[in-house]
Each structure stands twice: as structure tokens, then as C-alpha cells.
Enzyme design. Sequence first.
Site, short mmCIF file in Angstrom:
data_model
loop_
_atom_site.label_atom_id
_atom_site.label_comp_id
_atom_site.label_asym_id
_atom_site.label_seq_id
_atom_site.Cartn_x
_atom_site.Cartn_y
_atom_site.Cartn_z
N ARG A 126 0.82 -1.23 0.00
CA ARG A 126 0.00 0.00 0.00
C ARG A 126 0.85 1.27 0.00
O ARG A 126 0.40 2.33 0.43
CB ARG A 126 -0.96 0.03 1.18
CG ARG A 126 -1.97 -1.10 1.18
CD ARG A 126 -3.15 -0.77 2.06
NE ARG A 126 -4.09 -1.87 2.07
CZ ARG A 126 -4.14 -2.79 3.02
NH1 ARG A 126 -3.32 -2.74 4.03
NH2 ARG A 126 -5.03 -3.75 2.94
N LYS A 148 2.79 11.46 -11.32
CA LYS A 148 1.93 10.60 -12.14
C LYS A 148 2.67 9.29 -12.35
O LYS A 148 3.79 9.29 -12.89
CB LYS A 148 1.63 11.25 -13.49
CG LYS A 148 0.49 12.23 -13.45
CD LYS A 148 0.08 12.64 -14.86
CE LYS A 148 -1.07 13.63 -14.82
NZ LYS A 148 -1.39 14.13 -16.19
N GLU A 190 8.96 18.85 -24.81
CA GLU A 190 8.21 19.19 -23.58
C GLU A 190 8.73 20.51 -23.00
O GLU A 190 7.99 21.23 -22.33
CB GLU A 190 8.32 18.06 -22.54
CG GLU A 190 7.77 16.71 -22.99
CD GLU A 190 6.25 16.56 -22.86
OE1 GLU A 190 5.56 17.54 -22.51
OE2 GLU A 190 5.75 15.44 -23.11
N LYS A 232 6.94 23.08 -13.92
CA LYS A 232 6.15 21.87 -13.61
C LYS A 232 5.76 21.87 -12.14
O LYS A 232 4.61 21.55 -11.78
CB LYS A 232 6.97 20.63 -13.98
CG LYS A 232 6.28 19.31 -13.70
CD LYS A 232 5.46 18.82 -14.86
CE LYS A 232 4.57 17.63 -14.49
NZ LYS A 232 5.07 16.36 -14.94
N GLU A 242 -4.88 17.06 -11.14
CA GLU A 242 -5.42 17.45 -12.44
C GLU A 242 -6.93 17.69 -12.39
O GLU A 242 -7.69 17.22 -13.24
CB GLU A 242 -5.07 16.40 -13.51
CG GLU A 242 -5.08 16.99 -14.90
CD GLU A 242 -4.47 16.09 -15.95
OE1 GLU A 242 -3.36 15.57 -15.71
OE2 GLU A 242 -5.09 15.92 -17.00
N ARG A 246 -3.67 21.67 -14.09
CA ARG A 246 -2.66 20.73 -14.58
C ARG A 246 -2.94 20.26 -16.00
O ARG A 246 -2.02 19.84 -16.71
CB ARG A 246 -2.53 19.55 -13.60
CG ARG A 246 -1.37 18.64 -13.93
CD ARG A 246 -1.01 17.70 -12.80
NE ARG A 246 0.07 16.81 -13.19
CZ ARG A 246 0.73 16.03 -12.37
NH1 ARG A 246 0.45 16.03 -11.09
NH2 ARG A 246 1.70 15.25 -12.81
N ASN A 250 -1.14 19.22 -21.00
CA ASN A 250 -1.49 18.33 -22.12
C ASN A 250 -1.48 19.06 -23.46
O ASN A 250 -1.92 18.49 -24.46
CB ASN A 250 -2.86 17.70 -21.87
CG ASN A 250 -2.84 16.85 -20.63
OD1 ASN A 250 -1.89 16.11 -20.40
ND2 ASN A 250 -3.86 16.99 -19.79
N HIS A 253 -0.81 17.18 -26.65
CA HIS A 253 -0.82 15.74 -26.35
C HIS A 253 -2.03 15.01 -26.92
O HIS A 253 -1.97 13.80 -27.11
CB HIS A 253 -0.75 15.51 -24.84
CG HIS A 253 0.64 15.66 -24.29
ND1 HIS A 253 1.36 16.84 -24.38
CD2 HIS A 253 1.46 14.79 -23.65
CE1 HIS A 253 2.53 16.67 -23.81
NE2 HIS A 253 2.63 15.45 -23.36
N HIS A 257 -0.86 12.05 -28.82
CA HIS A 257 -1.08 10.66 -28.40
C HIS A 257 -1.67 9.83 -29.53
O HIS A 257 -1.35 8.65 -29.68
CB HIS A 257 -2.00 10.61 -27.18
CG HIS A 257 -1.29 10.85 -25.87
ND1 HIS A 257 -1.90 11.37 -24.77
CD2 HIS A 257 -0.01 10.62 -25.52
CE1 HIS A 257 -1.03 11.46 -23.78
NE2 HIS A 257 0.14 11.02 -24.21
N HIS A 269 7.93 9.84 -27.74
CA HIS A 269 6.81 10.62 -27.23
C HIS A 269 6.97 12.10 -27.59
O HIS A 269 6.03 12.75 -28.06
CB HIS A 269 6.71 10.42 -25.72
CG HIS A 269 5.67 11.28 -25.06
ND1 HIS A 269 4.32 11.09 -25.26
CD2 HIS A 269 5.79 12.36 -24.24
CE1 HIS A 269 3.65 12.00 -24.57
NE2 HIS A 269 4.51 12.78 -23.95
N1 GLY Z 1 2.97 15.02 -18.07
C1 GLY Z 1 1.86 15.80 -17.67
C2 GLY Z 1 1.63 15.81 -16.21
O1 GLY Z 1 2.50 15.42 -15.45
O2 GLY Z 1 0.60 16.24 -15.78
#
Ligand code: GLY
Length: 368
Positions: A126, A148, A190, A232, A242, A246, A250, A253, A257, A269
Site C-alpha cells: 500500500r 503521475k 516538452e 512543472k 489534475e 494541470r 497536455n 498531447h 497521443h 513521445h
Molecule cells: N505530463 C503531464 C503531467 O504530469 O501532468
Amino acid sequence: MSASEIREVRVELGERSYSVRIGPGILDGIGEAVRTLCPAPNAAVVTDSNVGPLYADQALASLRQAGYEAHCVTVPAGDGSKSLDQAAKLYDAMAAARIERRSPLIALGGGMVGDLTGFVAATWLRGVPFVQCSTTIEANVDAATGGKTAVNHPAGKNLVGAFYQPRLVVMDTSTLDTLEDRDFRAGLAESVKHGAIRDTAFFAWHESHVEPILAHEPAALADLLERNVQIKAAVVAADEREAGLRAILNFGHTIGHAVESLMHYEWRHGECVAVGMVAVARLAVRRGLMADADAERMTTLLRAFGLPTEIPARLAAEDIVRLTKMDKKVAAGRVRFVLVPRFGETVLRDDITDADIRTAVEEVRAAS
Ligand code: GLY
């Protein structure tokens, strides 16, 4: 500030706040750095078959010197390892290494290793302490900071995951020396994105530093990484899960994607994000939501970094439109697009039609 100085950026998340350290050779000090945060008898390093042979011994030696019984698990390089099968193998390795609640799990590698290790750290017992040692531009600029974590599912990328913040992020800039040129350039997409969405001066800084960046000049790289992490960190601190802000990360993206999936992950990517940003910029220009000159400026910069700015001719616009609907950010059946009306500013729009996407894709599709 000198290039050899260690730079430190804090990600402010209350009791889950942590530091991101950037500097040459700092992998040598990983043992002491981790020990201060995560005292435990043992620790495990997870790496991949590309990065492990280059840097795992250095990390393990530092951990052992700091008193850890240190284990190393190596997964095959490539996005194929970001799977539940691979996570299950790592759980077996955690059991064998007697990784307990306080034992740190250290990701040593790029985005795939970080996402996979973070997911295992979030779920084993956990949750065990997680440390990121990122070794690529792409991970340093984006994925390593922000918590993430995920593995892929046959239905799509990153569909099984958790928000799980690391205790520490270490970016040893010396490890970038062994990065392939194509991977180095891909990571810059990025960085351009961060400038476009949050900081017009930083966007312009890229334009005036193309040569030193591509020459891997240490001062330019340190500045680049530090500013990206600051951007960031500020976005993540404002909206960790998000719920709103946040989502601006994207930018490029949604179409990116779709291209990544249709290219069967042959493109990096960052390369897909580059063409995704160009396509969405063209879409914004047509809708009167971006100046043509800004779209051109962004395309020119991405091209200067050797990044693709055209969607391969063999990809059908219809397939791209269809795949944008698979985006994780679809809400109530509508795809939300991030647009940049002016560098440093963003708007989220959910009124972009299939025809808008199709036209934009056709506009940036290679002729043959
Ligand atoms: N790569 C986008 C984020 O971390 O929200």
C-alpha cells in the site's frame, strides 16, 4: 550561477513536499540523500537494460556505502515494460528482496522506468517510499516531477495508475552524456511546451539558445532543466490531481497521443508531442485563437531542434480524429483541447469539432 552548482527546486505539497536536485555527478551521493529521507535496512533500484549497465553500479555503490542492503532489478528497455505483467514481476522481486514499508524504491532511468517503478511503489504494501533518479531529458523536463505513475493497458496508455509523489528527485546531468541524440532532441519538445504554455521569456530563451542546448553546454542544460522543473512544480503544487490547471500540461498531447498510437510507438513521445503542438496551433489559428506568426514561431523552433513538424502522410486524418476520443481527458464525451492564444497563456476548449481536427491534421500532414 555556475553549471557545476547543484540546483534545487521544491515541489510544495504540504507534508508531501519534496526536492528536485539537478547537477553533474550527483548520483554518487544518492545513498546519503536517500538515507536522510528513508532510513531502512534495505532498498531496491529498478532500472532498464539500457541504463542499468551504465549507472546501476554507481547507484548501488552509493546506497551500500550509506548502509543499505541494496538490490537491483532490471527490466527490458522500451515501453513494452510498462505493463501489469512487468509490475507483477517487480512485486515478486520486492518480496524476494524483503522490501518493507520503509524501504525506498529507486527508479533509475527515463519515463518508462519512473512510471513503472512509481506504480509499484504506490501499490506494494500500500505504498513504500519512492525516489526518482531520472536519466533522460524527457523525464527530467516532465515525467519525473509531479507524481503521475502508471502502466499501460491494451485499451490505452497509462490507463492503470496512481498519483504518488516521490520523496526526492535526482537529476544527474552527467547521465545525459550517454543519451542518444534522437532521445535528447525528443525531450526538448516538452521544454518548448512549458515555455509556450507558461513563460513567454522562457520560450524566447529557447530560440536564442538552440546551439548551446544542442551542444549540451552544461550551463544551458542546467538552466533548461531548472526552469522546466520550476514550471512543472508550480503547476503540480496548484493542482496535484489534475482537477483543473494541470490539464494545460497536455498541450499538444491529444493529437500527439493519437499519432503516437498510430505510429505504433516507433516515434518518441516528444516527437509526437511536437507534431501535436504544431497541429493544434494550426487549429487555433483557423479558429482565430492564435496568431499565425506565433504558430510559425513555434514550428520554426521545433524544427531547429530537429523535431518533426509534419504528420506522416500514411496516417489518415480520420484515424487521428477517432483516436483523439480515446484521450484520458475526455469529459462527458467531449475532448478538451489546450490552446495557447499567446505564449504564456492557455485556454481549455471543448467545442473543437471533428472537422476542426481533420482540417488541422490535413494542414500539417506531409505531402508524401
Ligand atoms: N505530463 C503531464 C503531467 O504530469 O501532468
